[in-house]
Design an enzyme around this catalytic site. Structure first.
Site, mmCIF file in Angstrom:
data_model
loop_
_atom_site.group_PDB
_atom_site.id
_atom_site.type_symbol
_atom_site.label_atom_id
_atom_site.label_comp_id
_atom_site.label_asym_id
_atom_site.label_seq_id
_atom_site.Cartn_x
_atom_site.Cartn_y
_atom_site.Cartn_z
ATOM 1 N N ASP A 1 -11.528 1.248 3.094
ATOM 2 C CA ASP A 1 -11.744 -0.189 2.919
ATOM 3 C C ASP A 1 -13.231 -0.480 2.674
ATOM 4 O O ASP A 1 -13.593 -1.605 2.350
ATOM 5 C CB ASP A 1 -11.284 -0.960 4.175
ATOM 6 C CG ASP A 1 -9.894 -1.562 3.994
ATOM 7 O OD1 ASP A 1 -9.447 -1.667 2.836
ATOM 8 O OD2 ASP A 1 -9.270 -1.926 5.006
ATOM 9 N N LYS B 1 0.843 -1.202 0.000
ATOM 10 C CA LYS B 1 0.000 0.000 0.000
ATOM 11 C C LYS B 1 0.878 1.251 0.000
ATOM 12 O O LYS B 1 0.589 2.230 -0.688
ATOM 13 C CB LYS B 1 -0.940 -0.030 1.219
ATOM 14 C CG LYS B 1 -2.009 -1.099 1.066
ATOM 15 C CD LYS B 1 -2.718 -1.466 2.343
ATOM 16 C CE LYS B 1 -3.561 -2.723 2.081
ATOM 17 N NZ LYS B 1 -4.211 -3.258 3.263
ATOM 18 N N GLN C 1 -5.410 -2.351 9.283
ATOM 19 C CA GLN C 1 -5.003 -3.606 8.657
ATOM 20 C C GLN C 1 -5.545 -4.797 9.460
ATOM 21 O O GLN C 1 -5.380 -4.867 10.673
ATOM 22 C CB GLN C 1 -3.467 -3.651 8.575
ATOM 23 C CG GLN C 1 -2.917 -4.841 7.835
ATOM 24 C CD GLN C 1 -3.322 -4.878 6.360
ATOM 25 O OE1 GLN C 1 -3.279 -3.871 5.658
ATOM 26 N NE2 GLN C 1 -3.733 -6.039 5.883
#
Ligand code: NAD
Length: 283
Positions: free
Chosen positions: A116, A49, A93
């Site tokens: 997300d 990322k 995460q």
């Protein structure tokens, strides 16, 4: 001839398009990644990322916390990111340690910064047919299909795996594209019967060779989301070498859905930036 869908080169094209969008934006959109603990796979994903942000010239910030961090301390960092005007996207995460509830933590991210797409507000909008920020992997799957000119309208799409991250949001996306969608899971009584009917088969389980050639209809499109490490090599959930002989098109692992997921995260950061500036219309 079976088409091997090259997710990496499609993702590369998307990066070029996104680069143009970033150049046209006055400020530099920023992504913050919250990493708890030191799970080796998470560290690799986080690095990917960071690399993607650098490639596009986006700001990137990594917040690392020990495995033992408590709920309140983690939430106070997330609230600070919610208030931080230089940060437009926030991701936590996964997986989180057991003492932290992922739903609870993600629910505390500002939904307009939830790149997300896992905040209940964003998932609820997707379910209602009014999506705003869509989870990256399912978004990557439909983008792959679109860019390969695979029309899903009226087709039997079968998804194996019902997670909030992949299977469930993908169900709604494919449904919104007028596919007839079936979702299978660990308690499905006859998986082969379901997968054999699929014109489009998507597998997101995390079990190597779960999908064998006898489970796939001749001419099906096969999208392998799974990532598994076997003998130090990455493989998907589909027995690629065998299934490629019957599929019309198939994604490899690595180099299929994975690169699309990161590209869609970058797209979501730009979408989030626009939403925060109030100049975004969903199309
Ligand atoms: P998860 O563990 O949350 O969900 C797995 C799902 O598989 C569950 O719904 C379960 O019911 C189903 N399942 C388990 N065993 C099964 C069986 N024998 N038959 C049918 N269904 C079964 O996992 P997840 O987060 O959705 O991830 C799934 C896989 O996709 C993992 O390998 C993960 O690493 C990978 N993944 C890849 C990307 C990418 O970018 N390529 C992104 C996210 C996840």
């Amino acid at each position: 001839m079976t088409k091997i869908i090259d997710g990496k080169s499609i993702a590369d094209r998307i990066y070029e398009e996104l680069k143009e969008e970033v150049i046209a934006i006055k400020d530099k959109p920023g992504l913050a990644v919250v990493l708890v603990g030191d799970d080796p796979a998470s560290i690799v994903y986080v690095r990917n990322k960071e690399r993607a942000c650098k490639r596009l010239g986006l700001n990137y910030r990594l917040l690392k916390f020990p495995q033992s961090i408590g709920r309140e301390d983690l939430l106070s960092s997330i609230r600070a990111l919610n208030e931080d005007e230089t940060i437009n996207g926030i991701i936590v995460q996964m997986p989180l340690p057991e003492h932290l509830d992922a739903f609870d933590i993600v629910s505390n991210i500002d939904p307009l910064k939830d790149v997300d797409g896992l905040h209940p507000d964003n998932l609820g909008r997707l379910l209602s047919g009014k999506p705003r920020i869509i989870p990256c992997t399912p978004l990557g799957v439909v983008e792959l299909l679109k860019r390969e000119n695979i029309d899903v309208k009226g087709k039997n799409a079968v998804i194996v795996g019902r997670s909030n991250l992949v299977g469930k949001p993908l169900f709604h996306l494919l449904l919104s594209l007028d596919a007839t969608v079936t979702i299978c899971h660990s308690k499905t009584s006859d998986l082969k019967e379901e997968t054999s009917r699929a014109d489009i088969l998507v597998c997101a389980v995390g079990a190597p060779k779960l999908i064998t050639v006898d489970m796939v209809k001749e001419g099906a499109i096969v999208i392998d989301v799974g990532i598994n490490r076997v003998d130090d090599k990455l493989v998907g959930d589909v027995d690629f070498e065998e299934v490629k002989n019957v599929a019309r098109a198939i994604t490899p692992v690595p180099g299929g859905v994975g690169p699309m997921t990161v590209a869609m995260l970058m797209k979501n950061v730009i979408t989030a930036y626009r939403l925060q500036k109030g100049n975004y219309e969903h199309n």
